[in-house]
Scaffold this motif. Structure first.
Motif, PDB file in Angstrom:
ATOM      1  N   ASP A   7      11.479  -0.175   6.763  1.00  0.00           N
ATOM      2  CA  ASP A   7      10.597  -0.245   7.928  1.00  0.00           C
ATOM      3  C   ASP A   7       9.882   1.075   8.184  1.00  0.00           C
ATOM      4  N   ALA A   8       9.534   1.758   7.130  1.00  0.00           N
ATOM      5  CA  ALA A   8       8.870   3.055   7.246  1.00  0.00           C
ATOM      6  C   ALA A   8       7.382   2.896   6.997  1.00  0.00           C
ATOM      7  N   TYR A   9       6.593   3.672   7.730  1.00  0.00           N
ATOM      8  CA  TYR A   9       5.162   3.630   7.464  1.00  0.00           C
ATOM      9  C   TYR A   9       4.478   4.934   7.810  1.00  0.00           C
ATOM     10  N   GLN A  36       8.366   7.154  10.668  1.00  0.00           N
ATOM     11  CA  GLN A  36       6.921   6.964  10.746  1.00  0.00           C
ATOM     12  C   GLN A  36       6.191   8.251  11.055  1.00  0.00           C
ATOM     13  N   TYR A  37       4.989   8.373  10.484  1.00  0.00           N
ATOM     14  CA  TYR A  37       4.075   9.490  10.730  1.00  0.00           C
ATOM     15  C   TYR A  37       4.718  10.850  10.479  1.00  0.00           C
ATOM     16  N   ASN A  93       2.968   4.518   2.629  1.00  0.00           N
ATOM     17  CA  ASN A  93       3.745   5.727   2.379  1.00  0.00           C
ATOM     18  C   ASN A  93       3.394   6.318   1.027  1.00  0.00           C
ATOM     19  N   VAL A  94       3.574   7.638   0.913  1.00  0.00           N
ATOM     20  CA  VAL A  94       3.431   8.321  -0.359  1.00  0.00           C
ATOM     21  C   VAL A  94       4.719   9.095  -0.599  1.00  0.00           C
ATOM     22  N   SER A  95       5.389   8.795  -1.695  1.00  0.00           N
ATOM     23  CA  SER A  95       6.607   9.533  -2.041  1.00  0.00           C
ATOM     24  C   SER A  95       6.492   9.996  -3.484  1.00  0.00           C
ATOM     25  N   GLU A 145       0.806  -1.221   0.000  1.00  0.00           N
ATOM     26  CA  GLU A 145       0.000   0.000   0.000  1.00  0.00           C
ATOM     27  C   GLU A 145       0.835   1.265   0.000  1.00  0.00           C
ATOM     28  N   ASN A 146       1.854   1.310  -0.853  1.00  0.00           N
ATOM     29  CA  ASN A 146       2.697   2.488  -1.023  1.00  0.00           C
ATOM     30  C   ASN A 146       2.462   3.097  -2.393  1.00  0.00           C
ATOM     31  N   VAL A 147       2.722   4.397  -2.492  1.00  0.00           N
ATOM     32  CA  VAL A 147       2.713   5.092  -3.769  1.00  0.00           C
ATOM     33  C   VAL A 147       4.080   5.734  -3.932  1.00  0.00           C
TER      34      VAL A 147
END
Length: 101
Positions: free
Chosen positions: A59-61, A79-80, A46-48, A28-30
């Motif tokens: 391990d990023a969310y 995170q966040y 995540n959205v990058s 569920e990343n973009v």
């Protein structure tokens, strides 16, 4: 790569050369832009957007990085965070609960 992929990757949307190139177990990343989220390992939600945004994240969310090199150096446990603009939080290595514009 759009949608289901190899190595446990699910529901990712990726556009750009070398984007999410080394990813495994991410979902569920973009990632949009050259080398965006390139080293993504077990990242989620995540959205990058932008060249090299979230490039080294593992391990990023729940992060949003918009702009070239935004959150580029974020590694394990980012995170966040919300980073908007070129180079926003580019030097932060383990950011949590930040907003940078």
């Amino acid at each position: 790569m759009i949608g289901y992929g190899l190595d446990g990757n699910n529901s990712n949307t990726v556009v750009g050369a070398s984007s999410m190139q080394s990813t495994t177990g991410s979902y569920e990343n973009v990632a949009v832009g050259y080398r965006s989220a390139r080293d993504a390992l077990t990242n989620a939600d995540n959205v990058s957007v932008g060249a090299n945004s979230l490039k080294s994240a593992t391990d990023a969310y729940m992060n949003v990085a918009v702009g070239a090199y935004s959150m580029e150096s974020a590694v394990s446990g980012a995170q966040y965070n919300v980073a908007i603009g070129g180079f926003a939080m580019s030097g932060a290595t383990n950011p949590q609960f930040n907003t940078a514009v």
